[in-house]
Write a protein that holds these residues in place. Sequence first.
Motif, PDB file in Angstrom:
ATOM      1  N   ALA A  53       0.832  -1.210   0.000  1.00  0.00           N
ATOM      2  CA  ALA A  53       0.000   0.000   0.000  1.00  0.00           C
ATOM      3  C   ALA A  53       0.862   1.254   0.000  1.00  0.00           C
ATOM      4  CB  ALA A  53      -0.914   0.004   1.214  1.00  0.00           C
ATOM      5  N   SER A  54       0.495   2.187  -0.873  1.00  0.00           N
ATOM      6  CA  SER A  54       1.150   3.493  -0.874  1.00  0.00           C
ATOM      7  C   SER A  54       0.681   4.264   0.356  1.00  0.00           C
ATOM      8  CB  SER A  54       0.768   4.283  -2.129  1.00  0.00           C
ATOM      9  OG  SER A  54       1.197   3.601  -3.290  1.00  0.00           O
ATOM     10  N   THR A  55       1.613   4.955   1.022  1.00  0.00           N
ATOM     11  CA  THR A  55       1.228   5.717   2.217  1.00  0.00           C
ATOM     12  C   THR A  55       0.361   6.915   1.825  1.00  0.00           C
ATOM     13  OG1 THR A  55       3.416   6.720   2.070  1.00  0.00           O
ATOM     14  CG2 THR A  55       3.119   5.047   3.746  1.00  0.00           C
ATOM     15  N   GLU A  56       0.532   7.384   0.583  1.00  0.00           N
ATOM     16  CA  GLU A  56      -0.305   8.479   0.073  1.00  0.00           C
ATOM     17  C   GLU A  56      -0.960   8.034  -1.222  1.00  0.00           C
ATOM     18  OE1 GLU A  56       0.011  13.237  -1.084  1.00  0.00           O
ATOM     19  OE2 GLU A  56       1.737  12.237  -0.201  1.00  0.00           O
ATOM     20  N   ASP A  57      -2.278   7.938  -1.201  1.00  0.00           N
ATOM     21  CA  ASP A  57      -3.038   7.431  -2.342  1.00  0.00           C
ATOM     22  C   ASP A  57      -4.289   8.292  -2.466  1.00  0.00           C
ATOM     23  OD1 ASP A  57      -4.817   5.959  -3.999  1.00  0.00           O
ATOM     24  OD2 ASP A  57      -3.952   4.052  -3.389  1.00  0.00           O
ATOM     25  N   HIS A  58      -4.494   8.906  -3.629  1.00  0.00           N
ATOM     26  CA  HIS A  58      -5.624   9.826  -3.809  1.00  0.00           C
ATOM     27  C   HIS A  58      -6.832   9.155  -4.461  1.00  0.00           C
ATOM     28  CE1 HIS A  58      -1.800  12.156  -3.889  1.00  0.00           C
ATOM     29  NE2 HIS A  58      -2.418  12.734  -2.881  1.00  0.00           N
ATOM     30  N   ASN A  69      -7.588   0.587   3.211  1.00  0.00           N
ATOM     31  CA  ASN A  69      -8.097  -0.624   2.550  1.00  0.00           C
ATOM     32  C   ASN A  69      -7.130  -1.786   2.729  1.00  0.00           C
ATOM     33  OD1 ASN A  69     -10.539  -0.386   0.229  1.00  0.00           O
ATOM     34  ND2 ASN A  69      -9.764   1.538   1.023  1.00  0.00           N
ATOM     35  N   SER A  70      -5.838  -1.502   2.550  1.00  0.00           N
ATOM     36  CA  SER A  70      -4.842  -2.574   2.638  1.00  0.00           C
ATOM     37  C   SER A  70      -4.674  -3.079   4.066  1.00  0.00           C
ATOM     38  CB  SER A  70      -3.510  -2.096   2.057  1.00  0.00           C
ATOM     39  OG  SER A  70      -3.645  -1.932   0.650  1.00  0.00           O
ATOM     40  N   PHE A  75       2.694  -7.276   5.093  1.00  0.00           N
ATOM     41  CA  PHE A  75       2.212  -5.937   4.737  1.00  0.00           C
ATOM     42  C   PHE A  75       3.420  -5.060   4.449  1.00  0.00           C
ATOM     43  CE2 PHE A  75       0.882  -1.587   5.435  1.00  0.00           C
ATOM     44  CZ  PHE A  75      -0.382  -1.548   4.874  1.00  0.00           C
ATOM     45  N   LEU A  76       3.369  -4.359   3.340  1.00  0.00           N
ATOM     46  CA  LEU A  76       4.512  -3.536   2.948  1.00  0.00           C
ATOM     47  C   LEU A  76       4.046  -2.142   2.540  1.00  0.00           C
ATOM     48  CD1 LEU A  76       7.632  -3.988   2.332  1.00  0.00           C
ATOM     49  CD2 LEU A  76       6.907  -4.210  -0.049  1.00  0.00           C
ATOM     50  N   GLU A  77       4.670  -1.124   3.123  1.00  0.00           N
ATOM     51  CA  GLU A  77       4.335   0.255   2.771  1.00  0.00           C
ATOM     52  C   GLU A  77       5.188   0.726   1.600  1.00  0.00           C
ATOM     53  OE1 GLU A  77       4.816   2.757   6.209  1.00  0.00           O
ATOM     54  OE2 GLU A  77       2.671   2.676   6.640  1.00  0.00           O
ATOM     55  N   SER A 114       5.253   6.524  -3.619  1.00  0.00           N
ATOM     56  CA  SER A 114       4.354   6.393  -4.773  1.00  0.00           C
ATOM     57  C   SER A 114       2.936   6.776  -4.388  1.00  0.00           C
ATOM     58  CB  SER A 114       4.328   4.941  -5.271  1.00  0.00           C
ATOM     59  OG  SER A 114       5.596   4.551  -5.725  1.00  0.00           O
ATOM     60  N   TYR A 115       2.164   7.167  -5.398  1.00  0.00           N
ATOM     61  CA  TYR A 115       0.731   7.388  -5.202  1.00  0.00           C
ATOM     62  C   TYR A 115      -0.014   6.111  -5.625  1.00  0.00           C
ATOM     63  CZ  TYR A 115       1.908  12.382  -4.639  1.00  0.00           C
ATOM     64  OH  TYR A 115       2.430  13.583  -4.228  1.00  0.00           O
ATOM     65  N   HIS A 116      -1.231   6.263  -6.131  1.00  0.00           N
ATOM     66  CA  HIS A 116      -2.073   5.092  -6.388  1.00  0.00           C
ATOM     67  C   HIS A 116      -1.478   4.113  -7.420  1.00  0.00           C
ATOM     68  CE1 HIS A 116      -5.567   2.585  -6.422  1.00  0.00           C
ATOM     69  NE2 HIS A 116      -5.745   2.771  -7.713  1.00  0.00           N
TER      70      HIS A 116
END
Length: 251
Positions: free
Chosen positions: A189-194, A200-201, A215-217, A221-223
């Motif tokens: 999961a991206s820490t910043e996702d628009h 969700n993750s 689980f990996l951050e 990256s974005y979405h």
Amino acid sequence: MQETYQVMKGAEPFKIEGFRVGVLVSHGFTGTTQSMRPLGKAFADAGYTVCGVRLKGHGTHYEDMEQSTYEDWIASIEEGYQWLKERCDSIFVVGLSMGGTLALYMAQHHPEISGIVTINAAVDVPEMEPVKHMEERYIDAIGSDIKKPDVVELAYEKTPVASVKQILELMKQVKLDLPRVACPALIMASTEDHVVPPENSNLIYDQIGSDQKTFLELKNSYHVATLDNDQQQIIEESLTFMKQNAVFSHD
């Protein structure tokens, strides 16, 4: 008569034959195979048999997408899975966004899958709910949420409201069945996702039934992380995960 739409250049499905471990690769909602091609190529270069599906109604025109249902998208991914099953002893499913949702769906319905990798998968996007009550036929595009400068996702410039209703239904079903996922899972999961809230993750990680889950951050990256700054990390982590969980036949 239904119009026939041309597939956009760069949005074609791809199949690359390698050894008897397969990887089914899926793009996301309103996106195309372009977002997954770098991963598909890296997996193929490592020797895997790769199938990059073009989900029905995608990679053509948003009016085409408007006609397709979530059952059509499931049928598209099932078709790719069957192609791999004829060639492979062990299959992984790797998906971005709704492709990750479909990877979860496949794990729920095909317990024999060796593992899944989800990247910014969607199971609960409350911001989408009001859209289904809109009078408009189309809303603005959701594609190309990328941090890296000058990188553009090949995606639709408009999103059909009818299609939003379909993804909402798909997410609802997959979310309910998360405990049915039992195969090894790598959740990124991206820490910043628009587009898809990163929570969700976390929800997926907490609720799937898998004994083996990571689980990996993705911090840079974005979405559309597969085309973003963390692309190489996604590739390397996926390859390590698949190597650990692949089942080779000794026939």
